[in-house]
Structures are given as structure tokens and as C-alpha cells.
Design an enzyme around this catalytic site. Structure first.
Site, mmCIF file in Angstrom:
data_model
loop_
_atom_site.group_PDB
_atom_site.id
_atom_site.type_symbol
_atom_site.label_atom_id
_atom_site.label_comp_id
_atom_site.label_asym_id
_atom_site.label_seq_id
_atom_site.Cartn_x
_atom_site.Cartn_y
_atom_site.Cartn_z
ATOM 1 N N LYS A 128 39.637 30.108 36.775
ATOM 2 C CA LYS A 128 38.981 30.791 37.897
ATOM 3 C C LYS A 128 38.185 29.763 38.675
ATOM 4 O O LYS A 128 37.794 28.730 38.130
ATOM 5 C CB LYS A 128 38.023 31.859 37.367
ATOM 6 C CG LYS A 128 37.663 32.916 38.390
ATOM 7 C CD LYS A 128 38.718 33.981 38.464
ATOM 8 C CE LYS A 128 38.453 34.992 39.549
ATOM 9 N NZ LYS A 128 39.337 36.167 39.432
ATOM 10 N N ASP A 168 40.363 36.251 45.446
ATOM 11 C CA ASP A 168 39.429 37.135 44.731
ATOM 12 C C ASP A 168 38.445 37.574 45.815
ATOM 13 O O ASP A 168 38.795 37.553 47.007
ATOM 14 C CB ASP A 168 38.735 36.392 43.560
ATOM 15 C CG ASP A 168 38.022 37.340 42.599
ATOM 16 O OD1 ASP A 168 38.678 37.935 41.736
ATOM 17 O OD2 ASP A 168 36.788 37.511 42.727
HETATM 18 P P1 NDP Z 1 37.234 41.802 48.554
HETATM 19 O O1 NDP Z 1 36.439 40.636 49.011
HETATM 20 O O2 NDP Z 1 38.477 42.161 49.276
HETATM 21 O O3 NDP Z 1 36.326 43.115 48.510
HETATM 22 C C1 NDP Z 1 35.163 43.140 47.749
HETATM 23 C C2 NDP Z 1 34.502 44.506 47.917
HETATM 24 O O4 NDP Z 1 33.463 44.626 46.960
HETATM 25 C C3 NDP Z 1 33.851 44.683 49.287
HETATM 26 O O5 NDP Z 1 33.863 46.034 49.648
HETATM 27 C C4 NDP Z 1 32.434 44.196 49.010
HETATM 28 O O6 NDP Z 1 31.465 44.720 49.904
HETATM 29 C C5 NDP Z 1 32.201 44.729 47.623
HETATM 30 N N1 NDP Z 1 31.223 43.870 46.947
HETATM 31 C C6 NDP Z 1 31.317 42.539 46.711
HETATM 32 N N2 NDP Z 1 30.212 42.077 46.119
HETATM 33 C C7 NDP Z 1 29.404 43.133 45.984
HETATM 34 C C8 NDP Z 1 28.112 43.303 45.445
HETATM 35 N N3 NDP Z 1 27.424 42.269 44.926
HETATM 36 N N4 NDP Z 1 27.588 44.566 45.466
HETATM 37 C C9 NDP Z 1 28.278 45.612 45.993
HETATM 38 N N5 NDP Z 1 29.499 45.507 46.534
HETATM 39 C C10 NDP Z 1 30.049 44.293 46.515
HETATM 40 O O7 NDP Z 1 37.538 41.506 46.998
HETATM 41 P P2 NDP Z 1 38.660 42.152 46.064
HETATM 42 O O8 NDP Z 1 38.917 43.558 46.448
HETATM 43 O O9 NDP Z 1 39.770 41.198 45.973
HETATM 44 O O10 NDP Z 1 37.915 42.115 44.639
HETATM 45 C C11 NDP Z 1 37.154 43.217 44.139
HETATM 46 C C12 NDP Z 1 37.025 43.096 42.633
HETATM 47 O O11 NDP Z 1 38.329 43.123 42.041
HETATM 48 C C13 NDP Z 1 36.368 41.815 42.114
HETATM 49 O O12 NDP Z 1 35.659 42.107 40.939
HETATM 50 C C14 NDP Z 1 37.566 40.938 41.769
HETATM 51 O O13 NDP Z 1 37.220 39.955 40.803
HETATM 52 C C15 NDP Z 1 38.504 41.970 41.197
HETATM 53 N N6 NDP Z 1 39.920 41.643 41.171
HETATM 54 C C16 NDP Z 1 40.577 41.246 42.284
HETATM 55 C C17 NDP Z 1 41.929 40.976 42.244
HETATM 56 C C18 NDP Z 1 42.713 40.592 43.445
HETATM 57 O O14 NDP Z 1 43.934 40.445 43.327
HETATM 58 N N7 NDP Z 1 42.112 40.466 44.616
HETATM 59 C C19 NDP Z 1 42.680 41.062 40.977
HETATM 60 C C20 NDP Z 1 41.904 41.570 39.871
HETATM 61 C C21 NDP Z 1 40.578 41.833 39.985
HETATM 62 P P3 NDP Z 1 30.858 43.755 51.050
HETATM 63 O O15 NDP Z 1 31.958 43.591 52.047
HETATM 64 O O16 NDP Z 1 29.677 44.511 51.563
HETATM 65 O O17 NDP Z 1 30.486 42.470 50.370
HETATM 66 O O1 2IT Z 2 40.883 38.618 38.834
HETATM 67 C C1 2IT Z 2 42.104 38.446 39.081
HETATM 68 O O2 2IT Z 2 42.976 38.714 38.255
HETATM 69 C C2 2IT Z 2 42.466 37.912 40.396
HETATM 70 N N1 2IT Z 2 41.586 37.695 41.227
HETATM 71 C C3 2IT Z 2 43.903 37.588 40.703
HETATM 72 C C4 2IT Z 2 44.288 36.254 40.128
HETATM 73 C C5 2IT Z 2 45.648 35.738 40.539
HETATM 74 O O3 2IT Z 2 45.927 34.581 40.181
HETATM 75 O O4 2IT Z 2 46.431 36.446 41.193
#
Ligand code: NDP
Ligand code: 2IT
Length: 447
Positions: A128, A168
Site C-alpha cells: 500500500k 484508493d
Molecule cells: P474516494 O476517494 O473515491 O471516496 C472516499 C469517500 O469517503 C468520500 O465520500 C469521502 O468524503 C469519504 N471520506 C474520506 N475520508 C473520510 C473521513 N476521514 N471521514 C469521513 N468521510 C471520509 O475513495 P474510495 O471510494 O476509493 O475508498 C473508500 C474506502 O474504500 C477506503 O477505505 C478505501 O481504502 C476502501 N477501498 C477502496 C477500493 C478501491 O478500489 N477504490 C478497494 C477496496 C477498499 P470527502 O469527499 O468529504 O473526503
Molecule cells: O484497498 C484496496 O483493496 C484497494 N484500494 C484496491 C487495490 C488494488 O490494487 O486494486
């Protein structure tokens, strides 16, 4: 012998050796506290110091990221890449750009990624990275300069057989594009497999943008089916409104659920007629605006500034924003309002105390390392397509994702039975993931 004392001793040592890294301590405690039944069946892991080895990253890279904003002002950020474990394949995991990013957060995410990636059954190790850069309010040109500076240092550590980052929080298709462009320029190689989450026109894979959210819903459907139910007609609340949340909402609604609320870091929206995904995507992805704008545009929606989205009554709750966003009080509120299932789209959004509240109330709980593994699994499919210079259709890719999520569910379910706690997806996911990695490490010797 339960080995609980061995595990306590190892965790104390991990905490002592990694001072101040609260999220890393939390993530390691969560996994280690479930491993006693594995040690009972494989006591040789203790002599081989398998747990200690898995808790120590293979390599940790920290670097300066200097860049200039549109007014010519100089900024200095800190970049990270923790290459945690490569027993099963090249380091694989996302990059997070958020002001809260520090070494402890990157290590917790990298540690989770090892077991998540193992659970997918695919040949990917765990890693990561990210930076404490805040993309909010920055122009495209500023984001591009930041990404180029970040990659100018990171590129030397990457490669399709070495380390393959993706997105992420704060890193989506735009950022992956700028980083891939800079990698290609520096190395003079069109090495598609070095990053995943690419655009479809330049090596990306169908369904990767949707994969985490879609995969979460496929997993939830499996959890509900195991209890004789389905999402059809269920009232659902999702936190976040980013990549994972948007596609989870869309797929849940395709399965007949009504998603009545979602959030961002400033507040939440309640829309009793069901969140309008097209409007949400227009506001969040096209305009990069705040969620409050959704409520201004939707006659059926109401915006609540601050507060907790978990106050909105629901049967199924899907935390899809960030770590520790669902605490003990929120879990009590959820179960009090009749919530029967929580599954994590985000990484470690539910605190340990909250998981206990859900468990005692008899609510089903799907941990992120299983429930959100569809994203990284589809990244592995993107690597596979890049390696064979092929590209699959949307339908084929989505069917493969559904199959992978079914397999992950089955692995967790069966491991929970094997290790003595039927129905406990936390124990099942941790034990199944750990054993796959540890067995490979055993075969590769002390390296
Ligand atoms: P994005 O940046 O697309 O969206 C993040 C969302 O979470 C936004 O709505 C943001 O609000 C909110 N957020 C972020 N930080 C905070 C905080 N401190 N408090 C409250 N709300 C918060 O990210 P993703 O959707 O890609 O990721 C979301 C989660 O999913 C993370 O935990 C990530 O690690 C996990 N994840 C992502 C994957 C992927 O493929 N993208 C795969 C597996 C897990 P704001 O805009 O106001 O900051
Ligand atoms: O938390 C996660 O699994 C991710 N942000 C996706 C990682 C990836 O390599 O697609």
C-alpha cells in the site's frame, strides 16, 4: 493449549517495535486475536516465527514529494510505499492521497491487503502507499504536477513483476493516468501491467471502476442467501460517496434494495425515494462538488450537516468511506433501529468495539478484507489482460467478479467452520487468508 499467551506476547512486541502507529496496532490486533485455532493445527508456525515475519514489512519506502501550485508556491508532501509481503506475487495495493496519510495508516492498509489479496485466490502479494497530499480544491494541473513528482521518485520501486499500485481514497482514473504517463516517460516502456485502474483506452479493464462496490454487493447477497434472504426490498444505508459507495449503491438498487442515505466527510443526505445514482455521479465525479449539492438538486432529498449517517434507520449498513467511521455508539444505534447486516466496503471502518456490539446483537458482519476484495481481484484481472494483450467484455468481467466473490464467501464460510466458529466471517477471513500466505512463506524458506 490455546496459544492465546503466545499471540499476546507477539502483539505486544509488534506494538513496541512500531510506536505511535495506532491503526497498525489495531489492524494487527484484529488479525492476531483470531489466529489461535490456526496455531493449534499448525504449531510449527510459532517456531518459524510466521506471525512475526508477516507483521514486518519486507520494505518501507518514504520520500519527499516537492511540487508547485498554480501560483508558483512550493509545497512539500511526504510519499509512502510499504511493500509488505510478496510470497504470493508482486506487491499489490492502492495509493491513497489524503491529508491524514502517515506511515501507521499505510502499514495498516498494507497489512490488511496481504490477507485480502490471499483470499482472492489470485497471484498477488500485499502493499500500500500514498501521500499526505490533499487533492480537494486543487486544479487538474496541480494534481498532474503532484502525480508526476510522486512518480518521479516511486517509479524505481515499481514494475509489473515487482510492485503494482492502483487507486484508493483520493486516487482515481485521473491520478492513475498522470502517474502512468510519467512512468512511461521516465522508463521509455509501455508497461501496462505496472498500474491498475487505468482508462479503457490505455490498458484499463472493464468493470475495474465498479468492481469494489459491485463486489461488495455480490458478497452481501451471498451473506443474505446463507441466512435465507436477499437484498430485494431491503432498506440500505451507505457511507461515503466516492468510488466504492457510488457503485455499491447502483448495484444494491439493481438487486431491488432501496438505498436511502449516503455521506461525505461534511455530512449526509437522506433520500427516501432512493439515492439517484446518475445525479450523485454528476455531482461527485463530473463536478467534483460536495454532497450537499446533491440535496440542492433533488426535491426528495434532505442534507444533514455533520452528524452520523448511522442514525438513519436501515436493515443493511455498508460503511464505504474510511477507517473507524462506525464506532460502538453507531453500532448500538444501528442494531437498535433494526439493522441485521453490516458489510465493509471501506478498509477497517468498523471499530473492534462496534464489531462486538453487532456480534452480541446477532447481526451478520462481513469484514472488508473479504467484502471489498472485488476491487483488487479485478485489478488482478486487469494485470492478466495486460500480460496477454487481451481485453475482456464487460459481461465476462462482471461474471468473473461475481464468481470470485462467491469463492471468497465460500472460503470464509468454510474456514469459520473448520476453525470452530461457524458463521464468523472475521475469523474465517483472517484464518483462510493467513494460512494461504503462511504456507507459501513456509515453502519459500527463511527469506
Ligand atoms: P474516494 O476517494 O473515491 O471516496 C472516499 C469517500 O469517503 C468520500 O465520500 C469521502 O468524503 C469519504 N471520506 C474520506 N475520508 C473520510 C473521513 N476521514 N471521514 C469521513 N468521510 C471520509 O475513495 P474510495 O471510494 O476509493 O475508498 C473508500 C474506502 O474504500 C477506503 O477505505 C478505501 O481504502 C476502501 N477501498 C477502496 C477500493 C478501491 O478500489 N477504490 C478497494 C477496496 C477498499 P470527502 O469527499 O468529504 O473526503
Ligand atoms: O484497498 C484496496 O483493496 C484497494 N484500494 C484496491 C487495490 C488494488 O490494487 O486494486
Amino acid at each position: 493449549m490455546t496459544h492465546a499467551a503466545d499471540i499476546d506476547r507477539i502483539h505486544e512486541e509488534v506494538t513496541r517495535r512500531n510506536p505511535g502507529e495506532a491503526e497498525f496496532h489495531q489492524a494487527t490486533r484484529e488479525v492476531l486475536s483470531t489466529l489461535a485455532p490456526v496455531l493449534a493445527k499448525r504449531p510449527h508456525y510459532l517456531d518459524l516465527k510466521m506471525i512475526e515475519r508477516i507483521c514486518e514489512p519486507e520494505r518501507q519506502i518514504i520520500f519527499r514529494v516537492p511540487w508547485q501550485d498554480d501560483r508558483g508556491q512550493v509545497h512539500i508532501n511526504r510519499g509512502f510505499r510499504v511493500e509488505f509481503n510478496s510470497a504470493l506475487g508482486p506487491y499489490k495495493g492502492g495509493l491513497r492521497f489524503h491529508p491524514s496519510v502517515n506511515l501507521g495508516i499505510v502499514k495498516f492498509l498494507g497489512f490488511e491487503q496481504i490477507f485480502k489479496n490471499a483470499l482472492t485466490g489470485m497471484p498477488i502479494g500485499g502493499g500500500k502507499g500514498g501521500a499526505d497530499f490533499d487533492p480537494k480544491g486543487r486544479s487538474d494541473a496541480e494534481v498532474m504536477r503532484f502525480c508526476q513528482s510522486f512518480m518521479t521518485e516511486l517509479y524505481r520501486h515499481l514494475g509489473e513483476y515487482t510492485d503494482v499500485p492502483a487507486g484508493d481514497i483520493g486516487v482515481g482514473g485521473r491520478e492513475i493516468g498522470y502517474m502512468f504517463g510519467q512512468y512511461k516517460r521516465i522508463t521509455n516502456r509501455y508497461e501496462s501491467g505496472v498500474l491498475t485502474g487505468k482508462g479503457l483506452a490505455w490498458g484499463g479493464a472493464q468493470v475495474r471502476p465498479e468492481a469494489t462496490g459491485y463486489g461488495l454487493i455480490f458478497f452481501v447477497e451471498q451473506m443474505l442467501a446463507a441466512r435465507g434472504g436477499s437484498l430485494d426490498g431491503r432498506r440500505v444505508v451507505v457511507s461515503g460517496s466516492g468510488n466504492v459507495a457510488v457503485h455499491a449503491i447502483a448495484k444494491a438498487q439493481q438487486y431491488g434494495a432501496r438505498v436511502v442515505a449516503c455521506s461525505d466527510s461534511a455530512g449526509y443526505v437522506v433520500d427516501e425515494s432512493g439515492i439517484d445514482v446518475d445525479l450523485l455521479r454528476q455531482v461527485k465525479e463530473v463536478e467534483r462538488a460536495r454532497l450537499s449539492v446533491y440535496a440542492e438538486r433533488s426535491p426528495s432529498a434532505r442534507y444533514v450537516g455533520g452528524g452520523s449517517v448511522w442514525d438513519v434507520p436501515c436493515e443493511v449498513a455498508l460503511p464505504c468511506a474510511t477507517q473507524n467511521e462506525l464506532d460502538e455508539a453507531a453500532a448500538a444505534e444501528l442494531v437498535g433501529n433494526g439493522c441485521r447486516l453490516v458489510a465493509e466496503g471501506a478498509n477497517m471502518p468498523t471499530t473492534a468495539a462496534a464489531v462486538e456490539v453487532l456480534r452480541s446483537a446477532g447481526a451478520a458482519f462481513g469484514p472488508g478484507k473479504a467484502a471489498n476484495a472485488g476491487g483488487v481481484a479485478t485489478s488482478a484481472l486487469e494485470m492478466q489482460q495486460n500480460a496477454s494483450r487481451d481485453s475482456w467484455t464487460f459481461e465476462r468481467s462482471e461474471a468473473k467478479l461475481a464468481e470470485i466473490m462467491r469463492d471468497i464467501h465460500a472460503r470464509c464460510f468454510e474456514a469459520a467452520e473448520e476453525y470452530g466458529r461457524p458463521g464468523d466471517y472475521v475469523l474465517g477471513a483472517n484464518c483462510a487468508g493467513f494460512v494461504r500466505v503462511a504456507d507459501a512463506m513456509h515453502d519459500l524458506g527463511v527469506v
